[in-house]
Design a protein around this motif. Sequence first.
Motif, PDB file in Angstrom:
ATOM      1  N   ARG A 161      10.549  49.459  67.705  1.00  0.00           N
ATOM      2  CA  ARG A 161      10.688  48.265  67.470  1.00  0.00           C
ATOM      3  C   ARG A 161      12.087  48.022  66.568  1.00  0.00           C
ATOM      4  O   ARG A 161      12.813  47.194  67.069  1.00  0.00           O
ATOM      5  CB  ARG A 161       9.498  47.805  66.407  1.00  0.00           C
ATOM      6  CG  ARG A 161       9.708  46.201  66.167  1.00  0.00           C
ATOM      7  CD  ARG A 161       8.557  45.769  65.233  1.00  0.00           C
ATOM      8  NE  ARG A 161       8.687  44.360  64.712  1.00  0.00           N
ATOM      9  CZ  ARG A 161       8.185  43.487  65.456  1.00  0.00           C
ATOM     10  NH1 ARG A 161       8.107  43.475  66.980  1.00  0.00           N
ATOM     11  NH2 ARG A 161       8.738  42.067  65.248  1.00  0.00           N
ATOM     12  N   ALA A 162      12.506  48.973  66.052  1.00  0.00           N
ATOM     13  CA  ALA A 162      13.814  48.914  65.382  1.00  0.00           C
ATOM     14  C   ALA A 162      14.988  49.119  66.407  1.00  0.00           C
ATOM     15  O   ALA A 162      15.943  48.067  66.457  1.00  0.00           O
ATOM     16  CB  ALA A 162      13.932  50.002  64.359  1.00  0.00           C
ATOM     17  N   SER A 163      14.820  49.783  67.375  1.00  0.00           N
ATOM     18  CA  SER A 163      15.691  50.159  68.517  1.00  0.00           C
ATOM     19  C   SER A 163      15.684  48.617  69.556  1.00  0.00           C
ATOM     20  O   SER A 163      16.699  48.261  69.974  1.00  0.00           O
ATOM     21  CB  SER A 163      15.505  51.258  69.458  1.00  0.00           C
ATOM     22  OG  SER A 163      14.157  51.026  70.024  1.00  0.00           O
ATOM     23  N   SER A 164      14.585  48.233  69.742  1.00  0.00           N
ATOM     24  CA  SER A 164      14.439  46.887  70.599  1.00  0.00           C
ATOM     25  C   SER A 164      14.773  45.793  69.870  1.00  0.00           C
ATOM     26  O   SER A 164      15.805  44.801  70.425  1.00  0.00           O
ATOM     27  CB  SER A 164      13.002  46.772  71.092  1.00  0.00           C
ATOM     28  OG  SER A 164      12.175  46.674  69.880  1.00  0.00           O
ATOM     29  N   LEU A 165      14.819  45.685  68.545  1.00  0.00           N
ATOM     30  CA  LEU A 165      15.338  44.675  67.768  1.00  0.00           C
ATOM     31  C   LEU A 165      16.903  44.716  67.631  1.00  0.00           C
ATOM     32  O   LEU A 165      17.802  43.758  67.638  1.00  0.00           O
ATOM     33  CB  LEU A 165      14.563  44.466  66.366  1.00  0.00           C
ATOM     34  CG  LEU A 165      13.119  43.894  66.304  1.00  0.00           C
ATOM     35  CD1 LEU A 165      12.581  44.369  64.902  1.00  0.00           C
ATOM     36  CD2 LEU A 165      12.957  42.647  66.854  1.00  0.00           C
ATOM     37  N   ARG A 166      17.361  45.886  67.551  1.00  0.00           N
ATOM     38  CA  ARG A 166      18.784  46.035  67.448  1.00  0.00           C
ATOM     39  C   ARG A 166      19.448  45.691  68.927  1.00  0.00           C
ATOM     40  O   ARG A 166      20.481  45.366  68.688  1.00  0.00           O
ATOM     41  CB  ARG A 166      18.990  47.407  67.342  1.00  0.00           C
ATOM     42  CG  ARG A 166      20.639  47.744  66.974  1.00  0.00           C
ATOM     43  CD  ARG A 166      20.721  49.166  66.739  1.00  0.00           C
ATOM     44  NE  ARG A 166      19.991  49.866  65.643  1.00  0.00           N
ATOM     45  CZ  ARG A 166      18.748  50.610  65.849  1.00  0.00           C
ATOM     46  NH1 ARG A 166      18.661  51.010  66.984  1.00  0.00           N
ATOM     47  NH2 ARG A 166      18.194  51.360  64.751  1.00  0.00           N
ATOM     48  N   LYS A 167      18.636  45.878  69.872  1.00  0.00           N
ATOM     49  CA  LYS A 167      19.233  45.506  71.202  1.00  0.00           C
ATOM     50  C   LYS A 167      19.050  43.877  71.494  1.00  0.00           C
ATOM     51  O   LYS A 167      19.886  43.220  72.562  1.00  0.00           O
ATOM     52  CB  LYS A 167      18.670  46.234  72.361  1.00  0.00           C
ATOM     53  CG  LYS A 167      19.124  47.572  72.259  1.00  0.00           C
ATOM     54  CD  LYS A 167      18.340  48.345  73.501  1.00  0.00           C
ATOM     55  CE  LYS A 167      18.782  50.038  73.473  1.00  0.00           C
ATOM     56  NZ  LYS A 167      18.043  50.489  74.686  1.00  0.00           N
ATOM     57  N   TYR A 168      18.206  43.334  70.779  1.00  0.00           N
ATOM     58  CA  TYR A 168      17.840  41.860  71.265  1.00  0.00           C
ATOM     59  C   TYR A 168      18.749  40.753  70.452  1.00  0.00           C
ATOM     60  O   TYR A 168      19.391  41.026  69.362  1.00  0.00           O
ATOM     61  CB  TYR A 168      16.395  41.466  70.745  1.00  0.00           C
ATOM     62  CG  TYR A 168      16.108  39.944  70.560  1.00  0.00           C
ATOM     63  CD1 TYR A 168      15.714  39.537  71.991  1.00  0.00           C
ATOM     64  CD2 TYR A 168      16.040  39.097  69.495  1.00  0.00           C
ATOM     65  CE1 TYR A 168      15.401  38.189  71.909  1.00  0.00           C
ATOM     66  CE2 TYR A 168      15.884  37.949  69.849  1.00  0.00           C
ATOM     67  CZ  TYR A 168      15.464  37.347  71.061  1.00  0.00           C
ATOM     68  OH  TYR A 168      15.145  36.020  71.147  1.00  0.00           O
ATOM     69  N   CYS A 169      19.369  40.008  71.138  1.00  0.00           N
ATOM     70  CA  CYS A 169      20.415  38.976  70.925  1.00  0.00           C
ATOM     71  C   CYS A 169      19.735  37.423  71.014  1.00  0.00           C
ATOM     72  O   CYS A 169      18.997  37.114  71.944  1.00  0.00           O
ATOM     73  CB  CYS A 169      21.346  38.910  71.945  1.00  0.00           C
ATOM     74  SG  CYS A 169      22.537  40.462  72.061  1.00  0.00           S
ATOM     75  N   PRO A 170      19.455  37.209  69.640  1.00  0.00           N
ATOM     76  CA  PRO A 170      18.835  35.882  69.500  1.00  0.00           C
ATOM     77  C   PRO A 170      19.497  34.693  70.310  1.00  0.00           C
ATOM     78  O   PRO A 170      20.702  34.805  70.205  1.00  0.00           O
ATOM     79  CB  PRO A 170      18.643  35.321  68.166  1.00  0.00           C
ATOM     80  CG  PRO A 170      19.766  36.409  67.446  1.00  0.00           C
ATOM     81  CD  PRO A 170      19.891  37.651  68.490  1.00  0.00           C
ATOM     82  N   PRO A 171      18.755  33.641  70.738  1.00  0.00           N
ATOM     83  CA  PRO A 171      19.483  32.573  71.755  1.00  0.00           C
ATOM     84  C   PRO A 171      20.291  31.729  70.680  1.00  0.00           C
ATOM     85  O   PRO A 171      19.568  31.455  69.576  1.00  0.00           O
ATOM     86  CB  PRO A 171      18.648  31.761  72.407  1.00  0.00           C
ATOM     87  CG  PRO A 171      17.442  32.159  71.527  1.00  0.00           C
ATOM     88  CD  PRO A 171      17.495  33.603  71.188  1.00  0.00           C
ATOM     89  N   VAL A 172      21.409  31.073  70.742  1.00  0.00           N
ATOM     90  CA  VAL A 172      22.157  30.439  70.090  1.00  0.00           C
ATOM     91  C   VAL A 172      22.117  28.949  70.616  1.00  0.00           C
ATOM     92  O   VAL A 172      22.710  29.203  71.906  1.00  0.00           O
ATOM     93  CB  VAL A 172      23.506  30.849  69.553  1.00  0.00           C
ATOM     94  CG1 VAL A 172      24.404  29.973  68.544  1.00  0.00           C
ATOM     95  CG2 VAL A 172      23.425  32.307  68.912  1.00  0.00           C
TER      96      VAL A 172
END
Length: 245
Positions: A179-190
């Motif tokens: 979960r930590a690696s996937s959250l690190r790659k996720y870019c929240p939409p702006v």
Amino acid sequence: MSVGVFDTDVLYDNPLLRKSELGKSLKRGFTLPSEEFTFGRANQSKDGGAAEAITGWTPLASIPPGKGRKEKKQERDFIALNKACVGVGLITAQEHFQYRATHDVRRQASEEEKNKTKIKRIPATVTFGVPTRPSTPVFDLIEHKYQDRWLQERRKTELAKRERVEEKETAQKGIYETRASSLRKYCPPVDAPPLWHMSRFREVLPHLETFRSIKTKERSFKHHAYDCTARTGVFGHGIYESAKS
């Protein structure tokens, strides 16, 4: 040349005035020396005949350069000449040309060029000619040894490729996403910043709304984005265009 006297030199020198002799080729008007003249270059070095040839030939290095050999004149060093021109203060092409006409700088021969000019004595054990080609191994050709060797080399390369692929697959199996690696790659939409409005018009509502709802407006603009490619006009509001080849 006086009047009435014909100059015979003009007849012999001009090929247009000369007549061909019977049984001989037509001459071109060149003045050649007599038949006793021997063409060619005289030999400067005098050998001692067969006796000296058996004991050893006279090397060319013993001949002075003024008689049999000519020293090769080195080429002009234009890099040094240009550098000297700039050092003196000459800039234009005409000044460079005049400086080169009055000054001469020769390029110094390198050690490699000096070694090339030196005469190397050939040892007595040297055999001249092309070496004899080895005989074709007919027995190997009959047994197809070259084909078997090629197949073995191909089999070795294929096995090496398979081993490398297996090593990569086994190395990738031990890595898994957390979960930590996937959250690190996720870019929240702006969301894009809103358009600029004057401060007094920011809270003013529109007086006219042509769409019944916001969903209808979004569907209409979406349909226009797909449909404007086949219409004329800058914004795609014109009539439909015919197909173009």
